[in-house]
Design an enzyme around this catalytic site. Structure first.
Site, mmCIF file in Angstrom:
data_model
loop_
_atom_site.group_PDB
_atom_site.id
_atom_site.type_symbol
_atom_site.label_atom_id
_atom_site.label_comp_id
_atom_site.label_asym_id
_atom_site.label_seq_id
_atom_site.Cartn_x
_atom_site.Cartn_y
_atom_site.Cartn_z
ATOM 1 N N HIS A 1 0.816 -1.228 0.000
ATOM 2 C CA HIS A 1 0.000 0.000 0.000
ATOM 3 C C HIS A 1 0.843 1.268 0.000
ATOM 4 C CE1 HIS A 1 -3.671 -2.425 1.677
ATOM 5 N NE2 HIS A 1 -3.429 -2.671 0.400
ATOM 6 N N CYS B 1 2.837 22.604 -7.609
ATOM 7 C CA CYS B 1 3.800 23.074 -8.605
ATOM 8 C C CYS B 1 3.431 24.506 -9.009
ATOM 9 C CB CYS B 1 3.788 22.141 -9.823
ATOM 10 S SG CYS B 1 4.713 22.784 -11.237
HETATM 11 P P1 OAD Z 1 -7.413 -3.086 10.257
HETATM 12 O O1 OAD Z 1 -7.494 -1.908 11.150
HETATM 13 O O2 OAD Z 1 -8.526 -3.335 9.327
HETATM 14 O O3 OAD Z 1 -7.225 -4.408 11.137
HETATM 15 C C1 OAD Z 1 -6.304 -4.451 12.184
HETATM 16 C C2 OAD Z 1 -6.355 -5.829 12.790
HETATM 17 O O4 OAD Z 1 -5.353 -5.919 13.765
HETATM 18 C C3 OAD Z 1 -7.683 -6.172 13.466
HETATM 19 O O5 OAD Z 1 -8.093 -7.457 12.996
HETATM 20 C C4 OAD Z 1 -7.337 -6.210 14.948
HETATM 21 O O6 OAD Z 1 -8.096 -7.181 15.655
HETATM 22 C C5 OAD Z 1 -5.885 -6.578 14.906
HETATM 23 N N1 OAD Z 1 -5.091 -6.120 16.049
HETATM 24 C C6 OAD Z 1 -5.229 -4.968 16.772
HETATM 25 N N2 OAD Z 1 -4.245 -4.876 17.684
HETATM 26 C C7 OAD Z 1 -3.476 -5.972 17.541
HETATM 27 C C8 OAD Z 1 -2.288 -6.443 18.188
HETATM 28 N N3 OAD Z 1 -1.708 -5.747 19.182
HETATM 29 N N4 OAD Z 1 -1.766 -7.617 17.784
HETATM 30 C C9 OAD Z 1 -2.353 -8.347 16.775
HETATM 31 N N5 OAD Z 1 -3.462 -7.942 16.138
HETATM 32 C C10 OAD Z 1 -4.016 -6.778 16.506
HETATM 33 O O7 OAD Z 1 -6.013 -2.983 9.475
HETATM 34 P P2 OAD Z 1 -5.565 -3.746 8.159
HETATM 35 O O8 OAD Z 1 -6.159 -5.101 8.076
HETATM 36 O O9 OAD Z 1 -4.101 -3.607 8.077
HETATM 37 O O10 OAD Z 1 -5.451 0.544 3.473
HETATM 38 O O11 OAD Z 1 -6.232 -2.833 7.056
HETATM 39 C C11 OAD Z 1 -5.953 -3.087 5.705
HETATM 40 C C12 OAD Z 1 -5.975 -1.802 4.952
HETATM 41 O O12 OAD Z 1 -7.197 -1.106 5.185
HETATM 42 C C13 OAD Z 1 -4.902 -0.801 5.352
HETATM 43 O O13 OAD Z 1 -3.667 -1.044 4.736
HETATM 44 C C14 OAD Z 1 -5.488 0.486 4.913
HETATM 45 C C15 OAD Z 1 -6.895 0.280 5.432
HETATM 46 O O14 OAD Z 1 -7.876 1.054 4.882
HETATM 47 C C16 OAD Z 1 -5.321 1.699 2.847
HETATM 48 O O15 OAD Z 1 -5.209 2.755 3.442
HETATM 49 C C17 OAD Z 1 -5.310 1.568 1.379
#
Ligand code: OAD
Length: 263
Positions: free
Chosen positions: A140, A169
């Site tokens: 990303h 710009c």
């Molecule tokens: P999310 O915020 O959707 O999910 C985070 C996950 O981490 C959740 O399933 C939580 O339960 C888990 N979590 C929280 N704390 C944790 C910890 N200490 N240890 C282990 N797990 C934990 O984030 P992503 O799945 O990364 O994209 O989201 C994917 C994409 O959606 C991101 O890259 C971003 C977002 O919109 C863009 O901005 C394009």
């Protein structure tokens, strides 16, 4: 020792504790046996560094903001200052935090076994790289990098912009934007290709701290499983990829990942 639903404490072990321990023990053995491990991380891996996730209730960014406003080209064009300032805020936050034990364990494993691991992340915070992980496949983009919103004119120079929110710009008015992938935009093709190749070739995939809600990133776990790899999910809560996994390890990334990798 186990607390019953009514709150009383029994000296009998909880039914779930041995099974959780068994899953962790099995997963540790799979790590030891694996020829190649692909790791897919998400915002949860940086949560214990103090970087907010996106979808966690209350604390996640998408509980405060609409993704359509803050993470789409249309949102940026409609409210450039608001969106730019939000990314500037995120940049300053990331500059103040440190990699945690999960980032460090992945980096240490890669340094000890460089041929055995491919690290793929959805995160844009650079914490894997700061922990010392080489060759991180960033699906990303990179929060700390900029690029032009529109096709650059001959005078567009990222080192020489009008200082505004966002910078632009002087010659053509083209605006600077963060070099992250927004919703509706393609992922960097070479990075996605390399990640998909790793997912198909690995014999173990670790899925750490992602809700598994965003594709094509989440599809890597499905690809790995379809190609015959074992899949292990590490997450504090239920995720959309739990059903794909052979083992689901409930716990924080900073606690579970070092134990899993043995570093
Ligand atoms: P999310 O915020 O959707 O999910 C985070 C996950 O981490 C959740 O399933 C939580 O339960 C888990 N979590 C929280 N704390 C944790 C910890 N200490 N240890 C282990 N797990 C934990 O984030 P992503 O799945 O990364 O994209 O989201 C994917 C994409 O959606 C991101 O890259 C971003 C977002 O919109 C863009 O901005 C394009």
């Amino acid at each position: 020792m186990c607390r019953s639903p009514a709150g009383s404490v029994s000296t009998k072990p909880c039914a779930s504790v041995p099974s959780e321990l068994a899953e962790l023990t099995a997963a540790i053995a799979w790590v030891r046996q694996a020829r190649h491990i692909a790791v897919l991380t998400g915002a949860g891996v940086s949560a214990e560094s103090g970087v907010p996730t996106f979808r966690d209730a209350q604390t996640g960014y998408w509980a405060q903001f609409r993704a359509e406003d803050m993470a789409t080209p249309e949102g940026f064009r409609a409210h450039p200052q608001q969106v730019w300032d939000w990314y500037q805020f995120r940049r300053s936050l990331v500059a103040q935090v440190q990699p945690n034990a999960a980032h460090r364990a992945l980096a240490a494993f890669a340094q000890q076994h460089p041929e055995r691991i491919t690290l793929v992340t959805q995160n844009v915070d650079g914490l894997h790289q700061r922990a010392g992980s080489p060759q991180v496949l960033c699906l990303h983009g990179d929060l700390l990098r900029n690029r032009w919103l529109d096709r650059p004119c001959p005078h567009c120079d990222l080192e020489n912009t009008v200082d505004a929110h966002p910078p632009y710009c002087d010659a053509c008015g083209n605006r600077v934007r963060p070099d992250v992938v927004w919703f509706g935009e393609p992922l960097p093709l070479a990075v996605l290709d390399a990640a998909q190749a790793a997912a198909r070739a690995c014999d173990l995939m670790l899925v750490v701290g992602t809700a598994g809600a965003v594709y094509p990133a989440a599809g890597l776990a499905h690809s790995a499983r379809a190609a015959g790899a074992r899949v292990v999910v590490v997450n504090t809560a239920a995720s959309a990829l739990d059903d794909v996994a052979h083992a689901v390890l409930r716990g924080t990334a900073a606690a579970v990942v070092p134990a899993l990798l043995g570093v």
